[in-house]
Design an enzyme around this catalytic site. Sequence first.
Site, PDB file in Angstrom:
ATOM      1  N   PRO A   1      12.906  23.263 -54.344  1.00  0.00           N
ATOM      2  CA  PRO A   1      11.662  23.901 -53.915  1.00  0.00           C
ATOM      3  C   PRO A   1      11.499  23.904 -52.395  1.00  0.00           C
ATOM      4  CG  PRO A   1      11.266  22.103 -55.500  1.00  0.00           C
ATOM      5  CD  PRO A   1      12.657  21.950 -54.954  1.00  0.00           C
TER       6      PRO A   1
ATOM      7  N   ARG B   1       6.633   3.563 -60.168  1.00  0.00           N
ATOM      8  CA  ARG B   1       6.233   2.214 -59.742  1.00  0.00           C
ATOM      9  C   ARG B   1       4.756   1.959 -59.975  1.00  0.00           C
ATOM     10  NH1 ARG B   1       8.365   2.937 -53.786  1.00  0.00           N
ATOM     11  NH2 ARG B   1       7.314   4.896 -54.323  1.00  0.00           N
ATOM     12  N   ARG B   2       3.913   2.997 -59.948  1.00  0.00           N
ATOM     13  CA  ARG B   2       2.468   2.765 -60.070  1.00  0.00           C
ATOM     14  C   ARG B   2       2.072   2.722 -61.549  1.00  0.00           C
ATOM     15  NH1 ARG B   2       0.793   7.194 -55.679  1.00  0.00           N
ATOM     16  NH2 ARG B   2       2.746   8.067 -56.478  1.00  0.00           N
TER      17      ARG B   2
ATOM     18  N   TYR C   1      16.684  13.106 -44.747  1.00  0.00           N
ATOM     19  CA  TYR C   1      16.079  13.656 -45.972  1.00  0.00           C
ATOM     20  C   TYR C   1      16.873  14.873 -46.443  1.00  0.00           C
ATOM     21  CZ  TYR C   1      12.956  15.951 -49.208  1.00  0.00           C
ATOM     22  OH  TYR C   1      12.450  16.561 -50.336  1.00  0.00           O
TER      23      TYR C   1
ATOM     24  N   LYS D   1      19.274  15.611 -49.916  1.00  0.00           N
ATOM     25  CA  LYS D   1      19.081  16.732 -50.841  1.00  0.00           C
ATOM     26  C   LYS D   1      20.321  17.622 -50.898  1.00  0.00           C
ATOM     27  CE  LYS D   1      15.048  15.519 -52.299  1.00  0.00           C
ATOM     28  NZ  LYS D   1      14.882  15.055 -53.686  1.00  0.00           N
TER      29      LYS D   1
ATOM     30  N   PHE E   1       5.357  16.852 -58.935  1.00  0.00           N
ATOM     31  CA  PHE E   1       6.167  17.612 -59.900  1.00  0.00           C
ATOM     32  C   PHE E   1       6.347  16.841 -61.213  1.00  0.00           C
ATOM     33  CE2 PHE E   1       8.650  19.417 -56.009  1.00  0.00           C
ATOM     34  CZ  PHE E   1       7.614  20.306 -55.731  1.00  0.00           C
TER      35      PHE E   1
ATOM     36  N   THR F   1       1.865  18.319 -52.931  1.00  0.00           N
ATOM     37  CA  THR F   1       1.837  17.165 -53.838  1.00  0.00           C
ATOM     38  C   THR F   1       1.456  15.972 -52.941  1.00  0.00           C
ATOM     39  OG1 THR F   1       4.148  16.697 -53.373  1.00  0.00           O
ATOM     40  CG2 THR F   1       3.720  18.149 -55.255  1.00  0.00           C
ATOM     41  N   GLU F   2       1.877  14.773 -53.314  1.00  0.00           N
ATOM     42  CA  GLU F   2       1.654  13.639 -52.404  1.00  0.00           C
ATOM     43  C   GLU F   2       2.807  13.497 -51.405  1.00  0.00           C
ATOM     44  OE1 GLU F   2       0.689  10.127 -54.689  1.00  0.00           O
ATOM     45  OE2 GLU F   2      -0.854  11.201 -55.793  1.00  0.00           O
TER      46      GLU F   2
ATOM     47  N   GLY G   1       9.659   9.499 -61.609  1.00  0.00           N
ATOM     48  CA  GLY G   1       8.627   9.919 -60.651  1.00  0.00           C
ATOM     49  C   GLY G   1       7.534  10.694 -61.368  1.00  0.00           C
TER      50      GLY G   1
HETATM   51  P1  NDP Z   1       5.135  12.977 -54.872  1.00  0.00           P
HETATM   52  O1  NDP Z   1       5.076  12.024 -53.731  1.00  0.00           O
HETATM   53  O2  NDP Z   1       3.888  13.587 -55.360  1.00  0.00           O
HETATM   54  O3  NDP Z   1       5.899  12.294 -56.113  1.00  0.00           O
HETATM   55  C1  NDP Z   1       7.023  11.489 -55.916  1.00  0.00           C
HETATM   56  C2  NDP Z   1       7.270  10.702 -57.184  1.00  0.00           C
HETATM   57  O4  NDP Z   1       8.465   9.898 -56.988  1.00  0.00           O
HETATM   58  C3  NDP Z   1       6.155   9.744 -57.522  1.00  0.00           C
HETATM   59  O5  NDP Z   1       5.908   9.781 -58.913  1.00  0.00           O
HETATM   60  C4  NDP Z   1       6.700   8.385 -57.132  1.00  0.00           C
HETATM   61  O6  NDP Z   1       6.196   7.371 -58.004  1.00  0.00           O
HETATM   62  C5  NDP Z   1       8.182   8.579 -57.392  1.00  0.00           C
HETATM   63  N1  NDP Z   1       9.000   7.617 -56.646  1.00  0.00           N
HETATM   64  C6  NDP Z   1       9.210   7.542 -55.316  1.00  0.00           C
HETATM   65  N2  NDP Z   1       9.957   6.476 -55.005  1.00  0.00           N
HETATM   66  C7  NDP Z   1      10.230   5.856 -56.181  1.00  0.00           C
HETATM   67  C8  NDP Z   1      10.950   4.677 -56.533  1.00  0.00           C
HETATM   68  N3  NDP Z   1      11.540   3.923 -55.595  1.00  0.00           N
HETATM   69  N4  NDP Z   1      11.040   4.326 -57.842  1.00  0.00           N
HETATM   70  C9  NDP Z   1      10.439   5.088 -58.789  1.00  0.00           C
HETATM   71  N5  NDP Z   1       9.749   6.204 -58.517  1.00  0.00           N
HETATM   72  C10 NDP Z   1       9.635   6.573 -57.230  1.00  0.00           C
HETATM   73  O7  NDP Z   1       6.142  14.128 -54.389  1.00  0.00           O
HETATM   74  P2  NDP Z   1       6.760  15.413 -55.137  1.00  0.00           P
HETATM   75  O8  NDP Z   1       6.275  15.544 -56.498  1.00  0.00           O
HETATM   76  O9  NDP Z   1       6.594  16.541 -54.209  1.00  0.00           O
HETATM   77  O10 NDP Z   1       8.299  15.002 -55.101  1.00  0.00           O
HETATM   78  C11 NDP Z   1       9.125  14.985 -56.244  1.00  0.00           C
HETATM   79  C12 NDP Z   1      10.527  15.383 -55.813  1.00  0.00           C
HETATM   80  O11 NDP Z   1      10.515  16.718 -55.318  1.00  0.00           O
HETATM   81  C13 NDP Z   1      11.104  14.511 -54.697  1.00  0.00           C
HETATM   82  O12 NDP Z   1      12.463  14.262 -54.993  1.00  0.00           O
HETATM   83  C14 NDP Z   1      10.964  15.401 -53.459  1.00  0.00           C
HETATM   84  O13 NDP Z   1      11.929  15.105 -52.493  1.00  0.00           O
HETATM   85  C15 NDP Z   1      11.172  16.763 -54.068  1.00  0.00           C
HETATM   86  N6  NDP Z   1      10.650  17.901 -53.316  1.00  0.00           N
HETATM   87  C16 NDP Z   1       9.339  17.965 -52.916  1.00  0.00           C
HETATM   88  C17 NDP Z   1       8.883  19.089 -52.235  1.00  0.00           C
HETATM   89  C18 NDP Z   1       7.500  19.194 -51.723  1.00  0.00           C
HETATM   90  O14 NDP Z   1       7.261  19.943 -50.746  1.00  0.00           O
HETATM   91  N7  NDP Z   1       6.527  18.554 -52.319  1.00  0.00           N
HETATM   92  C19 NDP Z   1       9.757  20.231 -51.989  1.00  0.00           C
HETATM   93  C20 NDP Z   1      11.111  20.044 -52.402  1.00  0.00           C
HETATM   94  C21 NDP Z   1      11.527  18.933 -53.072  1.00  0.00           C
HETATM   95  P3  NDP Z   1       5.702   5.908 -57.555  1.00  0.00           P
HETATM   96  O15 NDP Z   1       5.282   5.995 -56.124  1.00  0.00           O
HETATM   97  O16 NDP Z   1       4.577   5.595 -58.492  1.00  0.00           O
HETATM   98  O17 NDP Z   1       6.893   5.049 -57.796  1.00  0.00           O
HETATM   99  C1  8X3 Z   2      10.364  19.196 -49.261  1.00  0.00           C
HETATM  100  C2  8X3 Z   2      10.308  20.511 -48.603  1.00  0.00           C
HETATM  101  O1  8X3 Z   2      10.595  21.715 -46.394  1.00  0.00           O
HETATM  102  O2  8X3 Z   2       9.264  19.678 -46.404  1.00  0.00           O
HETATM  103  O3  8X3 Z   2      11.647  18.905 -49.667  1.00  0.00           O
HETATM  104  O4  8X3 Z   2      11.646  19.568 -46.617  1.00  0.00           O
HETATM  105  S1  8X3 Z   2      10.470  20.355 -46.935  1.00  0.00           S
END
Ligand code: NDP
Ligand code: 8X3
Length: 248
Positions: free
Chosen positions: A178, A34-35, A148, A152, A14, A183-184, A9
Amino acid sequence: MKNTAFITGATSGFGEAVARKLSQNGYKLVLLGRRKDRLEKLKNELGNAYIINVDIRDKNALFKAIDELPSEFRDIEILLNNAGLALGQERVMEANLDDFETMIDTNIKGLLYATKAILPIMSQRKSGYIFNLGSVAGAWPYPGANVYGATKAFVKQFSLNLRNDVKGENIRVTEIAPGIAKTEFSVVRFKGDEAKSDAVYNSTKYLKAEDIAGIVLDCVNLPKSVNINSLEVMPTTQSWAGFFFEKE
Ligand code: NDP
Ligand code: 8X3
């Protein structure tokens, strides 16, 4: 030049921030996502990186890609199991079953595939550090977090259990959980609905991806004799809402 960090990812949020941080600190990178265009852009910017353009749910493609890693990127010292997503925030009754399956396949099974494929490399090197991206949603329930949050919770418990399995291997394991972070994540959760996504972050403070990247580097730089098991991190302005009681 240091060893290799393998980041799932890496195309946004992150993962991308950790890639930048570790690159600045001398690590070689394997960037998965994937992108493809984004992977290539990041590789061109940071240099010393190798791209794996696969969907982490595709077990065979993932194992093949790791098997075929060039020798200079096989010295994997850090694995950031980060690829993941939330889809929707409806109640179970209204939510989409396909979305549930996508979250389970990505957040649980994808993380397992990457761990299973890379652990033997770390075991052989008798050195490694695995970071698993959990979430506050893995410990604290909130409306609409149903599947979701449960994925986790898996990440949290799997990370602790993995520590037992890597006894004697000199491999550290840390779950980072976190809270709200911009982020996205929310654009993905609300399937491109920018207004809904913006509403999550409006009028509040949130973690930045760089905050998590800094924490990852801090953990890596701790003495190798120190293992942080679990690390829950929120913005100072986030806390809990308390229990809800139905009133008669
Ligand atoms: P983003 O959406 O910014 O990034 C997610 C990343 O995961 C992208 O690089 C995406 O790449 C990749 N991804 C998703 N599905 C796939 C797949 N099937 N195969 C390969 N890559 C994949 O979100 P975050 O950076 O916030 O999320 C990162 C992690 O942190 C996640 O596990 C999320 O659950 C967790 N998290 C996020 C929080 C938040 O509030 N932002 C808080 C707590 C945890 P691509 O689409 O190019 O494949
Ligand atoms: C992402 C944080 O609070 O949206 O895991 O579930 S929350």
